[in-house]
Scaffold this motif. Structure first.
Motif: not given
Lengths: 334, 334, 334, 334, 334, 334
Positions: A225-243
């Protein structure tokens, strides 16, 4: 051509010190930040050359914000001032089972009132290889949206890489337009997309699952749908607890899929700006390493940011490389 | 009938600690205040029974403000909440030849967005002998102006004393009406005027001089134009430097003129709220003493407030009486 | 040609907070400064364009010092790094009859070990109209002395104004040369002398008295011996107590004598850097005003600095003009 | 009838900040608390209407304690003052393998000297559905014991639920009576018992084991000996280290046994008052939910208190419900 | 004969508070320490009688250091003063994956300039049963090395136990001699060696492995080469992250091998001085217990030190015995 | 014979920081002091050798107090411990017209419960030339009174100078005896009286006026009634405001009258302990100078103490001599 331009609000964070709730406090620590400035300052700390475009209040608060930005060596020549107060937010920092809480005061601030049509984008983008923006800016006000669009158009015309973090926040978008419609339009200018399944679903109105297969399908649909995009990077942050938090990166570049190990951070000193640290690490990585190493660098940057107070990742590239190399932090550097 | 009702914004003051400029700071002390709340809390500290009418933000900042107000034993049942952020201002505290500086963020806050027509003024004013207001509130927004007018009308109809501090601030009045026109209208409800030649000239468009003769002429002219006013009390604060101040009171009650000695305060701990301490001292004085003693009490309250951090005069009536008796503060009370 | 170059140590000040003695403390506030950096940062705060030449430690302390310098927008491209620790001093702040005390740790620091012959002075002085130096730098080490001399020679050759504050400190000059011999040599490069009778006597070995006649004689003698000097400005600071100071300026420009009123500052927040504030005010004044107004501006800058914590005068030119206009600081700027 | 009355000491906690030992400190943070006040203030934070009965010092310390209690909206009309100093304790906060330490100064304080026979218990208990007391109060002094007994008798006569936390502390009970004898007597007034096997064994002189079977036997024996008790709720807190804790609840209501999952809190911000948070959560739960949900709510309240500085659980009912729902705290509430 | 003499630098640690990086700070906490002083003060805290030999600056910084040492009841009569600044270092405290960083300023300080030949070692060692030194001191300067050697010779002649922690630091040894050569010489005076395989390999130039077998071989080799050594104690500290550490001890005494369990500390409050706490615990243990119990005591001392801010283990012998007994710190001591 | 023995309570002062009232604070600074300890520690700071006799709490609070006393090098061997809490007081520091306020918690503390008959006074007084006491100690409790009397008797028998500051405090003397009766008895042991007309009138029940004539008459009457007194020194402190004080000394030695100039201190940092600084200065002066110079030294010590936080005069003899020489504190000592 190795400069980076960032555009976005400079916002003040106010936070009772030492995990106190606000009712228990008579004092607050403050930090300047803002999602795109965080990327700018984190990049500058790694050694990058950065220009930040924004608008601050014409008073001693705005002056202090500018001095902070300058302390990183960031070029502030394209930051204007107006009569409105600097945006700010209050943060009560949580701990363990208690979540952190934020109360905003930004929708009538100086950045929300930035004047469109006043930035000489051609000049601002001179020497720049990257333009970084997020979905926060166009959600703040119509003039912020329009200013950003001008910049994106100029950047596209100049052939500059456009990195996009389409952070959708439901508590913005109060000025008439919806996040969905605007983000879809502006993501259309992007060449590098920093986001995952949730963000893609948000923009495309799709329902991909968040596992690896879902991620790959979502990415392919987005690129179609957006052909100009050639790279996709995904950050996954999992909050186990607030700490305690975990971070991981994955990416689809052309048809190559990469992913990083899961990094654990316990205790978390500060969660704010960890996504921005990822984006900054990624841009720095793309400038200096190959795509896969860039992803690992971004993930390590994200992890180490959790140990630093405030919005900014003050780490040098060398500090981040050590985390990437598996140095757990247990030894003192003398 | 000895309760006092006050109406006005609850505002947060944020100030770098220890005389630092903001550029030199990473932390700020905060205080809740607001000119009418200062009167309320100062009265409560002296032993008065007070109700405060206002509107705060519906978040943890507003909750903290309410807890602060409650800590004085002030009745908060008529304080509402809305979705807008609590008003606030930044204060850089000056010293000696360096003036203090303030930057405001209040014009789009919760109080500015208070809804007119929602306060049950009859119930709120039950048991009250005094209604205190200042010229700050109607300068903030149209709805604040309208809310105030409703209250003043009800108070007048109920035969309650209306004390007025017509504090004119040129940095307000951005919503269409001018300070001159509104203050003239609202002062018309007053029975006790707390102000001097400058304020009277502002309202009447007159040019009286500030010496005793001028004061007397100004007062007589005001009483002629606003016949409901039967007492006029003037607080004079002379700023020698940012660290040394003098205070004096004078009054015209019926045809009687009184004045107090000049009280010196050096060093000044905090100038904010000293006028409000005068107003609170005056109201307390009028409830417990004769008019002349009330003026002396108000002046002593104003003086001692200069030695207390924050917006509120925490002094008890007994503390103020000691200053009034000429106790210079040089002995320790064990 | 309106840039200003300053050369000198960047030193860290460490001070127990709140007037405590060190024995009573577990914490210290720190400030970066150094007499010439103070001039640089004060000029930048007034709006001047400044380059600072120095050498800092190659560690996180030096990095922090650099970030501080950058926050003023000062050009740091000519600041180098080496393996020696950043110079520092401890300050116990006195009060009333108790004098302040300083303990230094600078003689083996990074600036003391600056390498002569490594600065491209021609490039550094590009666009500069002023070169400012003080007698502290050549007292620290031989290489600092030599570096400075290189700069002075280049500046003289380029026809740049050389402002000299010949601050003689007896606790320096440990490396073999005496202050007297070196200062006499280096003052020979000056065009503008910032000092009074004591300094002239020190350099010339003369015995002029400090009254007006003595000052005039001393000035004429200095100009005769150092013909390049065409303007002499003298800052007089009278320490009444550790908490109360008076400042005054006088000058001989060509054959014209000027002097300013005596400005009083009480209480003094910080005495350090007040002479540097005078020098910065003077340079700014000479760039924007006539010589007499420049002197008054310098004196006001000196006075207001006494009210600001740390080494730097953070005041804007506008702030200083207000003090010059006799505004005593007693009103709040809203 | 939904008000809650609590009776007990208002005590000041003094603690070196930031985990320091006292020898390393020059400053302390202070908090007001006291086991029954903690219940009161925690209930008020959840939205409960509370009256607290106590006695404070007639000085500025007592005044400050009162202002603190009022800030929660707690009714303080039944708190008296006397000439004795407010009780206090020093707390050195431990960490990991280092235990926390407490030193008390309370046995000759204002609450220990509360006058029996002076409280109008009938009026105080007006509108109350619950009377909460703990075994701390009668251990402090004879007059505290007698005051409490008067209250318990009145409450029983008025048919009010009496919740009892029979906290036995060996460092109290210095006035002649033993904890065993007094607690047995006063528990006789209870309707709801908050305690487990250890407490029951203490009171009955029994030797039940702490497993489920032991708990059930102990409960049945207690109900047989004290027939007024119809519900027993047990809070289990397991201290893994000074920085990591686990909490669990179990209960016997009529013949029904419930228990909750084990909640982990790591890191612990503050252990003090976690049992009181359980009691407050329980009372709130009993007022709003069924017995089983009340137990889960109490356990969640106990867990979240571990993340809050000071003695009081500032959490709202909504905050606690989120912990109960398994929200681990890993997301920021914006 | 139960006194202990320690010899070494008194150094000031400066650290931004609350995990901040230095760039984010305006203040620092300071602590006095130094590896041998840490042993001295930790021993004094346990109840030992200690003399410390050192040299401090002749200014208010040195005075403050002396007052600190005296506060432990340590005999300071053999500490001299000179004109050089007290040694110091800056510490940025890390967290989780971020390592701590240190920047030193000690090589030209007062201790580095201690004068050899000036200490009356005979008198200083009067009544002493132990002389403790580490490899830091002789690495600082030639005169420190010579002073130490004088002491060691006297102690050997007096038949005093000499405990050696041969801490090798590559960032010292700038004065001409190498660590290898000097440590080998000085270890020759030792009777008790506190170190493991890494240290033995460093000194002997050997390559033993760090497992139990390697440890035993290394110990035997060391005892063969340095026959005066009759006991070897090894502290093992495993840095899991900057916030989580494990400690363990092992020993070879005559032909007996002992080892302790692994103690975990999470979170770590302060890593500095944990090895010194081990050494102090060991000396105390050897004075009061058998060798095996001494090792367990040393390991427990090492563990609890991780929970205490600053360089010193403030724990009493009783506190350490509790950790040794497996008390996890989860209960409050009232 | 040049040691000094002092006897009295070690008390903790707790004070909200930065002039805040307690209601406005969440933290307090603490200081150890006590009128006789202040004399002891001030003497030790000047270089005197001091023993202090007292009793502290057997907990970490008492331990901290002892560490503080030791840090001055004061001999603590005659300080005992008991189970009662350390005495303490809260201080709200006033400013300008606002007086400071104190709330005590000392009458049931460890010193109040000191056991008479347990101090080996002979041994304690070994090597002492001075015994210093004040009227505070016998006012605290009967056992304190008795302990003191034992000491005074021994000192008299040993021919030691007994310096007396008969500070009468009406808020003490709760144990049955009156201040008048006890002070009269104990002053009978004195050889040097530190006090003026008010104190003499208090003890003798006389009515002398406070001018010079009155002072001379009062002194002569005192010497007649208490023949052991051979020197009388009077400290006059005039509290202009809470922030400005004046000090002056006068004396009658044999038939010689001396007086000092009036020293002004503005601003006052801390008033507590200024009388004790006078006493310490006097004793030091009597040991090192003639009587007249001793008086001037005492007055200068009193003046400089006003500039130092806490109870103790940390000044060295050299610092005091500078104030005595008229050095106003206006210069920095480098």
């Amino acid at each position: 051509m190795n400069k980076i331009l960032t555009f976005g609000e400079i916002i003040m964070r106010l936070s009772p010190s030492g995990n106190r709730t606000m009712k228990q406090s008579h004092g607050m620590e403050f930090f300047f930040g803002g999602t795109e400035l965080n990327v700018a300052a984190s990049l500058a700390s790694m050694g990058g050359e950065v220009k930040h475009v924004s608008c601050v209040s014409d008073d001693f608060v705005g002056e202090s914000a500018l001095a902070f930005v300058k302390s990183f060596g960031i070029d502030t020549s394209f930051i204007t001032k107006n009569e409105h107060p600097l945006g700010l937010y209050f943060l009560e920092v949580g701990s363990a089972v208690r979540a952190s809480r934020i109360a905003y005061n930004r929708l009538n601030g100086s950045f929300a009132n930035i004047e469109a049509g006043k930035t000489d984008w051609k000049k601002a983008l001179e020497g720049c290889g990257y333009f970084h923006w997020t979905g926060i800016s166009p959600g703040i006000s119509e003039s912020a949206y329009e200013s950003l669009k001008e910049g994106l158009q100029t950047a596209r015309d100049m052939g500059i890489e456009i990195t996009t973090d389409p952070a959708y926040r439901s508590n913005l978008w109060k000025y008439g337009k919806t996040g969905n419609e605007v983000l879809k339009e502006l993501v259309g200018y992007s060449t590098i997309f920093i986001g995952g399944v949730a963000e893609i679903n948000e923009i495309l109105g799709s329902q991909f699952s968040s596992d690896k297969e879902g991620f790959l399908h979502a990415c392919r649909e987005l690129k179609q749908q957006v052909p100009s995009i050639h790279k996709i990077f995904d950050k996954i942050r999992i909050g186990v607890t607030a700490s305690a938090q975990q971070t991981q990166g994955r990416a689809l570049v052309e048809e190559n899929y990469f992913e990083t190990e899961l990094l654990e951070v316990n205790p978390v000193v500060d969660r704010i700006g960890t996504g921005d640290a990822f984006a900054a690490g990624l841009i720095y990585g793309l400038q200096h390493f190959d795509d896969e190493k860039a992803l690992h660098f971004a993930n390590a940057a994200c992890a180490i940011k959790h140990t630093i107070l405030g919005d900014i990742n003050y780490s040098s590239a060398e500090d981040i490389l050590e985390v990437m190399a598996g140095n757990s932090g247990g030894r003192i550097k003398r």
